[in-house]
Design an enzyme around this catalytic site. Structure first.
Site, PDB file in Angstrom:
ATOM      1  N   ARG A  77      11.573  26.101  -1.353  1.00  0.00           N
ATOM      2  CA  ARG A  77      10.991  27.261  -2.036  1.00  0.00           C
ATOM      3  C   ARG A  77       9.746  27.786  -1.327  1.00  0.00           C
ATOM      4  O   ARG A  77       9.360  28.932  -1.536  1.00  0.00           O
ATOM      5  CB  ARG A  77      10.654  26.901  -3.494  1.00  0.00           C
ATOM      6  CG  ARG A  77      11.859  26.890  -4.398  1.00  0.00           C
ATOM      7  CD  ARG A  77      11.522  26.424  -5.784  1.00  0.00           C
ATOM      8  NE  ARG A  77      11.294  24.984  -5.828  1.00  0.00           N
ATOM      9  CZ  ARG A  77      11.153  24.284  -6.962  1.00  0.00           C
ATOM     10  NH1 ARG A  77      11.202  24.902  -8.120  1.00  0.00           N
ATOM     11  NH2 ARG A  77      10.954  22.976  -6.933  1.00  0.00           N
ATOM     12  N   GLN A  78       9.145  26.965  -0.484  1.00  0.00           N
ATOM     13  CA  GLN A  78       7.956  27.395   0.255  1.00  0.00           C
ATOM     14  C   GLN A  78       8.378  27.878   1.639  1.00  0.00           C
ATOM     15  O   GLN A  78       8.032  27.306   2.664  1.00  0.00           O
ATOM     16  CB  GLN A  78       6.949  26.240   0.352  1.00  0.00           C
ATOM     17  CG  GLN A  78       6.437  25.781  -1.009  1.00  0.00           C
ATOM     18  CD  GLN A  78       5.390  24.701  -0.904  1.00  0.00           C
ATOM     19  OE1 GLN A  78       4.494  24.773  -0.068  1.00  0.00           O
ATOM     20  NE2 GLN A  78       5.510  23.677  -1.737  1.00  0.00           N
ATOM     21  N   GLY A  86      12.962  27.098 -17.377  1.00  0.00           N
ATOM     22  CA  GLY A  86      12.318  28.216 -18.063  1.00  0.00           C
ATOM     23  C   GLY A  86      12.893  29.563 -17.679  1.00  0.00           C
ATOM     24  O   GLY A  86      13.182  30.406 -18.546  1.00  0.00           O
ATOM     25  N   THR A  87      13.096  29.791 -16.384  1.00  0.00           N
ATOM     26  CA  THR A  87      13.633  31.062 -15.909  1.00  0.00           C
ATOM     27  C   THR A  87      15.044  31.296 -16.437  1.00  0.00           C
ATOM     28  O   THR A  87      15.377  32.388 -16.922  1.00  0.00           O
ATOM     29  CB  THR A  87      13.639  31.092 -14.368  1.00  0.00           C
ATOM     30  OG1 THR A  87      12.298  30.992 -13.896  1.00  0.00           O
ATOM     31  CG2 THR A  87      14.266  32.378 -13.846  1.00  0.00           C
ATOM     32  N   ASP A 127      17.469  37.360 -10.733  1.00  0.00           N
ATOM     33  CA  ASP A 127      16.468  38.259 -10.163  1.00  0.00           C
ATOM     34  C   ASP A 127      17.101  39.001  -8.991  1.00  0.00           C
ATOM     35  O   ASP A 127      18.236  38.719  -8.599  1.00  0.00           O
ATOM     36  CB  ASP A 127      15.212  37.500  -9.715  1.00  0.00           C
ATOM     37  CG  ASP A 127      15.530  36.343  -8.779  1.00  0.00           C
ATOM     38  OD1 ASP A 127      16.367  36.517  -7.864  1.00  0.00           O
ATOM     39  OD2 ASP A 127      14.966  35.259  -8.959  1.00  0.00           O
ATOM     40  N   ASN A 129       0.812  -1.220   0.000  1.00  0.00           N
ATOM     41  CA  ASN A 129       0.000   0.000   0.000  1.00  0.00           C
ATOM     42  C   ASN A 129       0.844   1.268   0.000  1.00  0.00           C
ATOM     43  O   ASN A 129       0.318   2.367   0.133  1.00  0.00           O
ATOM     44  CB  ASN A 129      -0.949   0.002   1.193  1.00  0.00           C
ATOM     45  CG  ASN A 129      -0.212   0.150   2.523  1.00  0.00           C
ATOM     46  OD1 ASN A 129       1.011   0.001   2.578  1.00  0.00           O
ATOM     47  ND2 ASN A 129      -0.940   0.443   3.588  1.00  0.00           N
ATOM     48  N   ASP A 149      15.163  24.104 -12.104  1.00  0.00           N
ATOM     49  CA  ASP A 149      14.056  23.154 -12.052  1.00  0.00           C
ATOM     50  C   ASP A 149      13.598  22.848 -13.479  1.00  0.00           C
ATOM     51  O   ASP A 149      14.119  21.942 -14.114  1.00  0.00           O
ATOM     52  CB  ASP A 149      12.930  23.714 -11.185  1.00  0.00           C
ATOM     53  CG  ASP A 149      11.861  22.683 -10.872  1.00  0.00           C
ATOM     54  OD1 ASP A 149      11.914  21.570 -11.435  1.00  0.00           O
ATOM     55  OD2 ASP A 149      10.957  22.973 -10.063  1.00  0.00           O
ATOM     56  N   LYS A 202      12.657  41.069 -13.381  1.00  0.00           N
ATOM     57  CA  LYS A 202      11.624  40.210 -13.938  1.00  0.00           C
ATOM     58  C   LYS A 202      10.389  40.263 -13.065  1.00  0.00           C
ATOM     59  O   LYS A 202      10.420  40.750 -11.926  1.00  0.00           O
ATOM     60  CB  LYS A 202      12.118  38.764 -14.049  1.00  0.00           C
ATOM     61  CG  LYS A 202      12.280  38.065 -12.709  1.00  0.00           C
ATOM     62  CD  LYS A 202      12.743  36.631 -12.882  1.00  0.00           C
ATOM     63  CE  LYS A 202      12.787  35.931 -11.522  1.00  0.00           C
ATOM     64  NZ  LYS A 202      13.279  34.563 -11.606  1.00  0.00           N
TER      65      LYS A 202
END
Length: 322
Positions: free
Chosen positions: A99-100, A233-234, A173, A40, A230, A198
């Site tokens: 990141r959080q 894109g950035t 950034d 499980n 990650d 940005k």
């Protein structure tokens, strides 16, 4: 009666090769461990040697599926606590959920704090991580945190391969400007610094829009730095902004190569000349590409573990920086 300390190394299943490499630098191999999943999805861990009274270092790389490996490391810590390990250090080269680290809007969690709390409740006495997303995460854990930096490793490679060129260090950034300043200090104070202004849509993860370059990049090799890559894109958008501003070359240097989803194709097909990361996270052979350089973080982790075990100074490895 003997009071000699015993260093024991433990590895989760996410990236055992890194733990083996760390063990090679320490002269201590990871302790044999039985780990498996029930039908499980529940996880089970049992150490196959006595751990009573040891100084335990539990290594886990938090790659995908990140929740499985986080839970496995928590269970390992709990097992060590219940088996009477004297001190337990969580070694998480890439700290999960980093990141959080704050609330951007109402009704959001601070998941990095939650992870730190879970490690503490499980029984961890100490945390060790490399290049946290923000330094404030150190304050989330109620105990010592060893914050390691891959800066010297990355700068050393850049200087060795690109040392005859004129550099500009570029932060993607405004939040990475302090790290960019540390790069310029290592490369020489005459090295200029630039950053990319940005905007980021907080409702869409992994999404940002590069606006303009602030600083001198024309006809220079731009070292585009970040803590992680990650989806890519950035970084790719930032590189295109630099080329549009007249950059001669762009190389990317980041500590953590998450490389999720389209990252490999984006980076491989971009105009970036080289992508430099460390092996805090595993990068499978099929995700390697010609522009990618992977540097080993194991010697640094091995030195830090040795300092902790011998009650030495970890910050001395970085000139007192933390």
């Amino acid at each position: 009666m003997s009071n000699s300390k015993s260093l024991m190394l433990f590895s989760g299943r996410a990236y055992p090769e890194l733990a083996d490499e760390i063990g090679g630098h320490l002269g201590v191999m990871p302790t044999p461990t039985a780990s498996y999943e029930f039908a499980n999805g529940e996880l089970f861990v049992r150490f196959e040697e006595s751990v009573r009274g040891c100084d335990a270092f539990v290594v886990q790389s938090h790659t995908a599926p990140i929740n499985t490996w986080l839970m496995e490391q928590l269970i390992m810590v709990d097992a060590l606590k219940r088996a009477s390990a004297k001190r337990i250090t969580v070694v998480a080269p890439f700290f999960p959920y980093a990141r959080q680290d704050k609330k951007h809007r109402g009704r959001e969690p601070i998941s990095a704090r939650l992870v730190a709390d879970m490690f503490k409740v499980a029984g961890a006495d100490r945390l060790m991580a490399v290049d946290l997303h923000t330094a404030q995460i150190q304050g989330f854990f109620d105990g010592p945190v060893d914050h390691l930096f891959a800066l010297d490793l990355l700068v050393g490679h850049v200087c060795e391969k690109w040392g005859d060129r004129d550099f500009t260090v570029v932060s993607p950034d405004s939040g990475r400007v302090r790290m960019a300043e540390r790069w310029t200090e290592k490369l020489g104070r005459s090295t200029p610094l630039a950053f990319i202004h940005k905007t980021r849509d907080q409702t869409r993860p992994n999404s940002s829009v590069a606006k303009e370059v602030v600083g001198n990049v024309e006809n220079r090799v731009c070292i585009l730095i970040d803590d992680m890559i990650d989806t890519g894109g950035t970084i790719v958008a930032a590189a295109e902004t630099l080329f549009a501003a007249g950059a001669a070359d762009v190389i990317v240097a980041a500590t953590h190569g998450v490389l999720s989803g389209p990252a490999v194709d984006r980076l491989k097909n971009s105009r970036v000349s080289e992508v430099i990361v460390t092996n805090t996270l595993p990068i499978e052979p099929e995700r390697h590409f010609d522009k990618l350089t992977v540097l080993s973080i194991a010697p640094l982790l091995g030195r830090a573990i040795k300092e902790v075990f011998e009650d030495g100074s970890v910050t001395s490895l970085f000139g007192g920086a933390s």
